[in-house]
Design an enzyme around this catalytic site. Sequence first.
Site, mmCIF file in Angstrom:
data_model
loop_
_atom_site.group_PDB
_atom_site.id
_atom_site.type_symbol
_atom_site.label_atom_id
_atom_site.label_comp_id
_atom_site.label_asym_id
_atom_site.label_seq_id
_atom_site.Cartn_x
_atom_site.Cartn_y
_atom_site.Cartn_z
ATOM 1 N N GLY A 150 0.828 -1.216 0.000
ATOM 2 C CA GLY A 150 0.000 0.000 0.000
ATOM 3 C C GLY A 150 0.854 1.254 0.000
ATOM 4 O O GLY A 150 0.569 2.221 0.707
ATOM 5 N N ARG A 175 0.644 5.981 -1.612
ATOM 6 C CA ARG A 175 0.249 7.282 -1.039
ATOM 7 C C ARG A 175 0.207 7.178 0.494
ATOM 8 O O ARG A 175 0.411 6.097 1.056
ATOM 9 C CB ARG A 175 -1.129 7.713 -1.563
ATOM 10 C CG ARG A 175 -2.251 6.794 -1.135
ATOM 11 C CD ARG A 175 -3.631 7.367 -1.488
ATOM 12 N NE ARG A 175 -4.687 6.591 -0.854
ATOM 13 C CZ ARG A 175 -5.568 5.849 -1.521
ATOM 14 N NH1 ARG A 175 -5.529 5.794 -2.832
ATOM 15 N NH2 ARG A 175 -6.497 5.186 -0.860
ATOM 16 N N SER A 186 -3.706 0.399 14.374
ATOM 17 C CA SER A 186 -4.396 1.673 14.607
ATOM 18 C C SER A 186 -4.778 1.761 16.076
ATOM 19 O O SER A 186 -5.023 0.719 16.716
ATOM 20 C CB SER A 186 -5.671 1.748 13.760
ATOM 21 O OG SER A 186 -6.449 2.876 14.131
ATOM 22 N N TYR A 198 -13.779 -2.003 11.126
ATOM 23 C CA TYR A 198 -12.379 -1.616 10.905
ATOM 24 C C TYR A 198 -11.570 -1.862 12.184
ATOM 25 O O TYR A 198 -10.480 -2.438 12.151
ATOM 26 C CB TYR A 198 -12.335 -0.146 10.500
ATOM 27 C CG TYR A 198 -10.962 0.474 10.417
ATOM 28 C CD1 TYR A 198 -10.147 0.277 9.305
ATOM 29 C CD2 TYR A 198 -10.471 1.291 11.453
ATOM 30 C CE1 TYR A 198 -8.883 0.873 9.217
ATOM 31 C CE2 TYR A 198 -9.224 1.882 11.378
ATOM 32 C CZ TYR A 198 -8.430 1.669 10.262
ATOM 33 O OH TYR A 198 -7.190 2.258 10.189
ATOM 34 N N ALA A 209 -12.114 -3.892 14.525
ATOM 35 C CA ALA A 209 -11.946 -5.337 14.750
ATOM 36 C C ALA A 209 -10.773 -5.872 13.926
ATOM 37 O O ALA A 209 -9.996 -6.715 14.391
ATOM 38 C CB ALA A 209 -13.238 -6.072 14.399
ATOM 39 N N THR A 210 -10.614 -5.357 12.700
ATOM 40 C CA THR A 210 -9.459 -5.817 11.899
ATOM 41 C C THR A 210 -8.149 -5.322 12.506
ATOM 42 O O THR A 210 -7.125 -6.006 12.430
ATOM 43 C CB THR A 210 -9.518 -5.311 10.434
ATOM 44 O OG1 THR A 210 -9.356 -3.877 10.385
ATOM 45 C CG2 THR A 210 -10.798 -5.710 9.748
ATOM 46 N N LYS A 211 -8.158 -4.137 13.099
ATOM 47 C CA LYS A 211 -6.920 -3.586 13.667
ATOM 48 C C LYS A 211 -6.574 -4.270 14.994
ATOM 49 O O LYS A 211 -5.394 -4.404 15.336
ATOM 50 C CB LYS A 211 -7.035 -2.073 13.808
ATOM 51 C CG LYS A 211 -7.134 -1.363 12.456
ATOM 52 C CD LYS A 211 -5.912 -1.644 11.577
ATOM 53 C CE LYS A 211 -5.914 -0.892 10.274
ATOM 54 N NZ LYS A 211 -4.708 -1.146 9.465
ATOM 55 N N ILE A 263 -4.118 10.488 11.210
ATOM 56 C CA ILE A 263 -3.081 10.973 10.304
ATOM 57 C C ILE A 263 -3.796 11.547 9.077
ATOM 58 O O ILE A 263 -4.707 10.905 8.524
ATOM 59 C CB ILE A 263 -2.145 9.808 9.870
ATOM 60 C CG1 ILE A 263 -1.652 9.005 11.088
ATOM 61 C CG2 ILE A 263 -0.989 10.364 9.039
ATOM 62 C CD1 ILE A 263 -0.730 9.716 12.038
HETATM 63 N N1 LIG Z 1 -4.834 7.788 8.264
HETATM 64 C C1 LIG Z 1 -5.094 7.454 9.510
HETATM 65 O O1 LIG Z 1 -5.606 8.265 10.296
HETATM 66 C C2 LIG Z 1 -4.760 6.065 10.007
HETATM 67 C C3 LIG Z 1 -4.883 5.831 11.380
HETATM 68 C C4 LIG Z 1 -4.578 4.572 11.872
HETATM 69 C C5 LIG Z 1 -4.150 3.581 11.019
HETATM 70 N N2 LIG Z 1 -4.055 3.815 9.680
HETATM 71 C C6 LIG Z 1 -3.601 2.705 8.830
HETATM 72 O O2 LIG Z 1 -2.449 3.086 8.111
HETATM 73 C C7 LIG Z 1 -2.410 2.356 6.868
HETATM 74 C C8 LIG Z 1 -2.245 3.342 5.725
HETATM 75 O O3 LIG Z 1 -3.385 4.197 5.723
HETATM 76 P P1 LIG Z 1 -3.434 5.628 5.014
HETATM 77 O O4 LIG Z 1 -4.036 6.557 5.974
HETATM 78 O O5 LIG Z 1 -2.141 5.935 4.368
HETATM 79 O O6 LIG Z 1 -4.576 5.294 3.948
HETATM 80 P P2 LIG Z 1 -4.690 5.549 2.366
HETATM 81 O O7 LIG Z 1 -6.075 5.190 2.023
HETATM 82 O O8 LIG Z 1 -4.182 6.879 2.038
HETATM 83 O O9 LIG Z 1 -3.682 4.440 1.796
HETATM 84 C C9 LIG Z 1 -3.965 3.073 1.862
HETATM 85 C C10 LIG Z 1 -3.180 2.384 0.779
HETATM 86 O O10 LIG Z 1 -3.492 0.976 0.808
HETATM 87 C C11 LIG Z 1 -3.728 0.562 -0.531
HETATM 88 N N3 LIG Z 1 -4.582 -0.624 -0.576
HETATM 89 C C12 LIG Z 1 -5.907 -0.719 -0.329
HETATM 90 N N4 LIG Z 1 -6.331 -1.973 -0.549
HETATM 91 C C13 LIG Z 1 -5.239 -2.691 -0.947
HETATM 92 C C14 LIG Z 1 -5.023 -4.042 -1.310
HETATM 93 N N5 LIG Z 1 -6.043 -4.932 -1.348
HETATM 94 N N6 LIG Z 1 -3.779 -4.437 -1.658
HETATM 95 C C15 LIG Z 1 -2.756 -3.549 -1.639
HETATM 96 N N7 LIG Z 1 -2.889 -2.262 -1.312
HETATM 97 C C16 LIG Z 1 -4.125 -1.841 -0.965
HETATM 98 C C17 LIG Z 1 -4.385 1.776 -1.186
HETATM 99 O O11 LIG Z 1 -4.333 1.691 -2.607
HETATM 100 C C18 LIG Z 1 -3.566 2.903 -0.607
HETATM 101 O O12 LIG Z 1 -2.396 3.153 -1.351
HETATM 102 C C19 LIG Z 1 -3.697 1.551 6.814
HETATM 103 O O13 LIG Z 1 -3.461 0.232 7.250
HETATM 104 C C20 LIG Z 1 -4.598 2.277 7.780
HETATM 105 O O14 LIG Z 1 -5.604 1.451 8.302
HETATM 106 C C21 LIG Z 1 -4.340 5.030 9.147
#
Ligand SMILES: NC(=O)c1ccc[n+]([C@@H]2O[C@H](COP(=O)([O-])OP(=O)(O)OC[C@H]3O[C@@H](n4cnc5c(N)ncnc54)[C@H](O)[C@@H]3O)[C@@H](O)[C@H]2O)c1
Length: 261
Positions: free
Chosen positions: A22, A25, A153, A166, A168-170, A199
């Site tokens: 992932g 971005r 998370s 969500y 639950a997955t985390k 974030i």
């Molecule tokens: N942004 C937040 O506030 C936050 C908080 C806690 C945890 N997170 C976790 O951090 C991680 C990154 O999140 P983010 O905020 O950068 O989100 P985002 O949506 O900007 O990026 C998520 C990335 O995962 C990719 N993705 C989605 N499904 C996929 C798949 N099946 N196979 C491969 N790639 C896939 C997307 O294309 C994207 O590039 C995630 O696991 C998210 O749950 C984010």
Amino acid sequence: MAAQDNGVRTMILEGKTALVTGASRGIGAAIAVGLAKQGADVAITDLASEADALAKVQAEIEAAGRTCYNHDLDVTSKVRIEQIFAAVTEAAGGIDILVNNAGILVAKPLEEVDEKLWDAHFDVNGKGILLCTNAILPQMRARKAGRIINIASIAGRQGSPTQGHYAATKATAITLTRVYAQEVGMDGITVNAICPGIILTEMGKTNLGSQEAIDHWSTVASLKRLGDPVDVVGPTVFFASDLSDFVTGQALNVCGGIYFH
Ligand SMILES: NC(=O)c1ccc[n+]([C@@H]2O[C@H](COP(=O)([O-])OP(=O)(O)OC[C@H]3O[C@@H](n4cnc5c(N)ncnc54)[C@H](O)[C@@H]3O)[C@@H](O)[C@H]2O)c1
């Protein structure tokens, strides 16, 4: 951050190869570039639909002077994971660091969560970690070394309304971290999780939904701001490097002081 070694300053991850899921971005892109800036060569992967964005991340890694491997990879596909991990391993000579970052969040009250939405979240956020980790472990076990970092998370510690599925997955990601750590530690492999707070990525902004919500949560946070993707880089470098040699099975909140348990 650089390590002092007999008077010669070296990048802390020099000689290592990392793979980030992932990575096109948000947090994944920041981590991929951040690992490269600490000396690692980096394999960046994401869905095929994100190829353009992935190419921009590749350019940033190459600008940092590191080798970048770029592959489309859906973390729900075991066949594709095995194919891509084998290709990167052959090209790079091995993968030292795996960052399981790919994730999805479609917010809905639990009463409106149907089986399809539930399964989609568990497929990416839960099964994705299982499949990628199981694919990397044989080579890490053989080399008696490895670093696995799961992006969980704070939601996995305390669910919030519209994020039950969500969260639950985390919680699953945190549990997988703890159990893998105990199952692979004897082979010199550490497994740790990072629990970001809010974030300001595409996911974070979509989930907050309004400037008012951003302002509110900024006030709640001890540091009086929400996170930038680069805020997650330092803790990831720590878990990826020998600075954390004796740390495994842990889940670290990276949340600006929004949550304390
Ligand atoms: N942004 C937040 O506030 C936050 C908080 C806690 C945890 N997170 C976790 O951090 C991680 C990154 O999140 P983010 O905020 O950068 O989100 P985002 O949506 O900007 O990026 C998520 C990335 O995962 C990719 N993705 C989605 N499904 C996929 C798949 N099946 N196979 C491969 N790639 C896939 C997307 O294309 C994207 O590039 C995630 O696991 C998210 O749950 C984010």
